[in-house]
Design a protein around this motif. Structure first.
Motif, mmCIF file in Angstrom:
data_model
loop_
_atom_site.group_PDB
_atom_site.id
_atom_site.type_symbol
_atom_site.label_atom_id
_atom_site.label_comp_id
_atom_site.label_asym_id
_atom_site.label_seq_id
_atom_site.Cartn_x
_atom_site.Cartn_y
_atom_site.Cartn_z
ATOM 1 N N GLY A 35 11.129 18.916 -12.428
ATOM 2 C CA GLY A 35 12.466 18.335 -12.483
ATOM 3 C C GLY A 35 12.858 17.529 -11.258
ATOM 4 O O GLY A 35 13.943 16.954 -11.217
ATOM 5 N N ARG A 36 12.005 17.487 -10.255
ATOM 6 C CA ARG A 36 12.349 16.735 -9.044
ATOM 7 C C ARG A 36 12.204 15.241 -9.301
ATOM 8 O O ARG A 36 11.435 14.812 -10.152
ATOM 9 C CB ARG A 36 11.475 17.182 -7.880
ATOM 10 N N ARG A 37 12.937 14.475 -8.513
ATOM 11 C CA ARG A 37 12.914 13.014 -8.663
ATOM 12 C C ARG A 37 12.152 12.377 -7.521
ATOM 13 O O ARG A 37 12.162 12.869 -6.395
ATOM 14 C CB ARG A 37 14.334 12.469 -8.719
ATOM 15 N N PHE A 38 11.529 11.241 -7.822
ATOM 16 C CA PHE A 38 10.802 10.474 -6.815
ATOM 17 C C PHE A 38 10.825 9.005 -7.195
ATOM 18 O O PHE A 38 11.148 8.652 -8.332
ATOM 19 C CB PHE A 38 9.368 11.002 -6.640
ATOM 20 N N THR A 39 10.517 8.165 -6.235
ATOM 21 C CA THR A 39 10.568 6.720 -6.433
ATOM 22 C C THR A 39 9.160 6.147 -6.369
ATOM 23 O O THR A 39 8.352 6.533 -5.520
ATOM 24 C CB THR A 39 11.437 6.055 -5.338
ATOM 25 N N THR A 40 8.874 5.201 -7.259
ATOM 26 C CA THR A 40 7.623 4.453 -7.204
ATOM 27 C C THR A 40 7.958 2.978 -7.085
ATOM 28 O O THR A 40 9.044 2.538 -7.483
ATOM 29 C CB THR A 40 6.752 4.690 -8.456
ATOM 30 N N VAL A 41 7.036 2.230 -6.537
ATOM 31 C CA VAL A 41 7.201 0.798 -6.381
ATOM 32 C C VAL A 41 5.996 0.123 -7.008
ATOM 33 O O VAL A 41 4.855 0.461 -6.690
ATOM 34 C CB VAL A 41 7.322 0.411 -4.888
ATOM 35 N N GLU A 42 6.249 -0.808 -7.913
ATOM 36 C CA GLU A 42 5.180 -1.546 -8.563
ATOM 37 C C GLU A 42 5.244 -2.995 -8.102
ATOM 38 O O GLU A 42 6.303 -3.611 -8.117
ATOM 39 C CB GLU A 42 5.323 -1.500 -10.079
ATOM 40 N N GLU A 43 4.084 -3.508 -7.701
ATOM 41 C CA GLU A 43 4.014 -4.890 -7.251
ATOM 42 C C GLU A 43 2.751 -5.506 -7.812
ATOM 43 O O GLU A 43 1.681 -4.901 -7.773
ATOM 44 C CB GLU A 43 3.988 -4.948 -5.719
ATOM 45 N N ALA A 44 2.884 -6.702 -8.355
ATOM 46 C CA ALA A 44 1.713 -7.399 -8.862
ATOM 47 C C ALA A 44 0.845 -7.798 -7.675
ATOM 48 O O ALA A 44 1.332 -8.380 -6.703
ATOM 49 C CB ALA A 44 2.124 -8.633 -9.649
ATOM 50 N N VAL A 45 -0.426 -7.472 -7.742
ATOM 51 C CA VAL A 45 -1.336 -7.792 -6.652
ATOM 52 C C VAL A 45 -1.794 -9.237 -6.794
ATOM 53 O O VAL A 45 -2.254 -9.651 -7.856
ATOM 54 C CB VAL A 45 -2.555 -6.848 -6.657
ATOM 55 N N LEU A 46 -1.624 -9.991 -5.740
ATOM 56 C CA LEU A 46 -2.087 -11.362 -5.692
ATOM 57 C C LEU A 46 -3.386 -11.352 -4.901
ATOM 58 O O LEU A 46 -3.403 -10.943 -3.738
ATOM 59 C CB LEU A 46 -1.046 -12.255 -5.013
ATOM 60 N N ALA A 47 -4.474 -11.750 -5.526
ATOM 61 C CA ALA A 47 -5.784 -11.697 -4.881
ATOM 62 C C ALA A 47 -6.237 -13.101 -4.473
ATOM 63 O O ALA A 47 -5.989 -14.079 -5.177
ATOM 64 C CB ALA A 47 -6.805 -11.077 -5.824
ATOM 65 N N VAL A 48 -6.895 -13.161 -3.325
ATOM 66 C CA VAL A 48 -7.454 -14.408 -2.820
ATOM 67 C C VAL A 48 -8.969 -14.325 -2.957
ATOM 68 O O VAL A 48 -9.582 -13.355 -2.520
ATOM 69 C CB VAL A 48 -7.063 -14.636 -1.343
ATOM 70 N N VAL A 49 -9.558 -15.350 -3.570
ATOM 71 C CA VAL A 49 -11.005 -15.405 -3.747
ATOM 72 C C VAL A 49 -11.570 -16.277 -2.630
ATOM 73 O O VAL A 49 -11.271 -17.468 -2.546
ATOM 74 C CB VAL A 49 -11.390 -15.977 -5.130
ATOM 75 N N LYS A 50 -12.362 -15.653 -1.757
ATOM 76 C CA LYS A 50 -12.961 -16.361 -0.628
ATOM 77 C C LYS A 50 -14.116 -17.240 -1.111
ATOM 78 O O LYS A 50 -14.612 -17.078 -2.220
ATOM 79 C CB LYS A 50 -13.497 -15.360 0.400
ATOM 80 N N ARG A 51 -14.577 -18.147 -0.249
ATOM 81 C CA ARG A 51 -15.713 -19.013 -0.599
ATOM 82 C C ARG A 51 -16.957 -18.213 -0.932
ATOM 83 O O ARG A 51 -17.758 -18.609 -1.765
ATOM 84 C CB ARG A 51 -16.023 -19.971 0.552
ATOM 85 N N SER A 52 -17.112 -17.068 -0.297
ATOM 86 C CA SER A 52 -18.288 -16.223 -0.525
ATOM 87 C C SER A 52 -18.217 -15.485 -1.867
ATOM 88 O O SER A 52 -19.180 -14.860 -2.287
ATOM 89 C CB SER A 52 -18.415 -15.196 0.601
ATOM 90 N N GLY A 53 -17.052 -15.554 -2.532
ATOM 91 C CA GLY A 53 -16.882 -14.867 -3.798
ATOM 92 C C GLY A 53 -16.180 -13.527 -3.660
ATOM 93 O O GLY A 53 -15.798 -12.909 -4.649
ATOM 94 N N VAL A 54 -16.003 -13.071 -2.426
ATOM 95 C CA VAL A 54 -15.315 -11.804 -2.171
ATOM 96 C C VAL A 54 -13.828 -11.983 -2.467
ATOM 97 O O VAL A 54 -13.237 -13.013 -2.148
ATOM 98 C CB VAL A 54 -15.523 -11.369 -0.697
ATOM 99 N N THR A 55 -13.221 -10.977 -3.082
ATOM 100 C CA THR A 55 -11.798 -11.002 -3.401
ATOM 101 C C THR A 55 -11.074 -10.003 -2.517
ATOM 102 O O THR A 55 -11.523 -8.883 -2.337
ATOM 103 C CB THR A 55 -11.582 -10.629 -4.885
ATOM 104 N N GLU A 56 -9.941 -10.435 -1.968
ATOM 105 C CA GLU A 56 -9.113 -9.536 -1.155
ATOM 106 C C GLU A 56 -7.648 -9.818 -1.434
ATOM 107 O O GLU A 56 -7.306 -10.914 -1.876
ATOM 108 C CB GLU A 56 -9.440 -9.679 0.331
ATOM 109 N N PRO A 57 -6.782 -8.850 -1.190
ATOM 110 C CA PRO A 57 -5.348 -9.067 -1.445
ATOM 111 C C PRO A 57 -4.778 -10.147 -0.530
ATOM 112 O O PRO A 57 -5.187 -10.274 0.630
ATOM 113 C CB PRO A 57 -4.709 -7.716 -1.116
ATOM 114 N N PHE A 58 -3.829 -10.924 -1.059
ATOM 115 C CA PHE A 58 -3.142 -11.936 -0.256
ATOM 116 C C PHE A 58 -2.411 -11.241 0.880
ATOM 117 O O PHE A 58 -1.827 -10.170 0.700
ATOM 118 C CB PHE A 58 -2.130 -12.704 -1.111
#
Length: 152
Positions: A35-58
């Motif tokens: 019955g306890r309450r808590f907060t969550t936060v949802e955020e769309a992840v924006l990913a950056v694709v490097k020249r090497s092909g590796v993806t990392e968050p903006f």
């Protein structure tokens, strides 16, 4: 979503609110077990694709670090750098894609940086566009002058 208090995997959403102009959703949840309450936060992840092909968050911080280097010795304060990074992120997110090539991040930086400080813009553009000669600088300076004369 697991309850952070009792680890039960069932909770219900009590309230949802948009934050940061709809980029983030804050949800208030109630655990069905304890019955306890808590907060969550949802955020769309924006990913950056490097020249090497590796993806990392903006990362706004990476934008600020790169632009700060170009602004070294220029009259540009930290707030202006943070605002530029925010504008870049908003510009990229407005495209509506989840992944963006690093090259496009650089392009998104050039416009706001040009408005912020032309010398810093030239420094950043010279590295970003791999200027290889004095003629490359001269052409970019001529383009800046043309843009100034049409703005006046």
């Amino acid at each position: 979503m697991r309850c952070p208090f009792c680890r039960n995997s069932d909770s219900r959403v009590v309230d949802s609110r948009e934050v940061d102009e709809g980029q983030v959703i804050r949800r208030r949840r109630s655990c069905t077990a304890c019955g306890r309450r808590f907060t969550t936060v949802e955020e769309a992840v924006l990913a950056v694709v490097k020249r090497s092909g590796v993806t990392e968050p903006f990362s706004r911080d990476k934008v600020v670090v790169g632009v700060r280097r170009a602004c070294q010795g220029r009259p540009v304060d930290e707030d202006a750098l943070q605002q530029l990074a925010q504008r870049v992120e908003e510009s990229i997110r407005s495209g509506g894609v989840a992944e963006i090539p690093s090259h496009e991040v650089g392009l998104a930086i050039l416009g706001p940086l040009r408005e912020l400080d032309e010398v810093a813009y030239l420094r950043f553009a010279s590295v970003y566009r791999s200027f290889s000669s004095v003629e490359d600088f001269e052409k970019e300076i001529a383009d800046l002058r043309t843009a100034q004369s049409t703005d006046d």
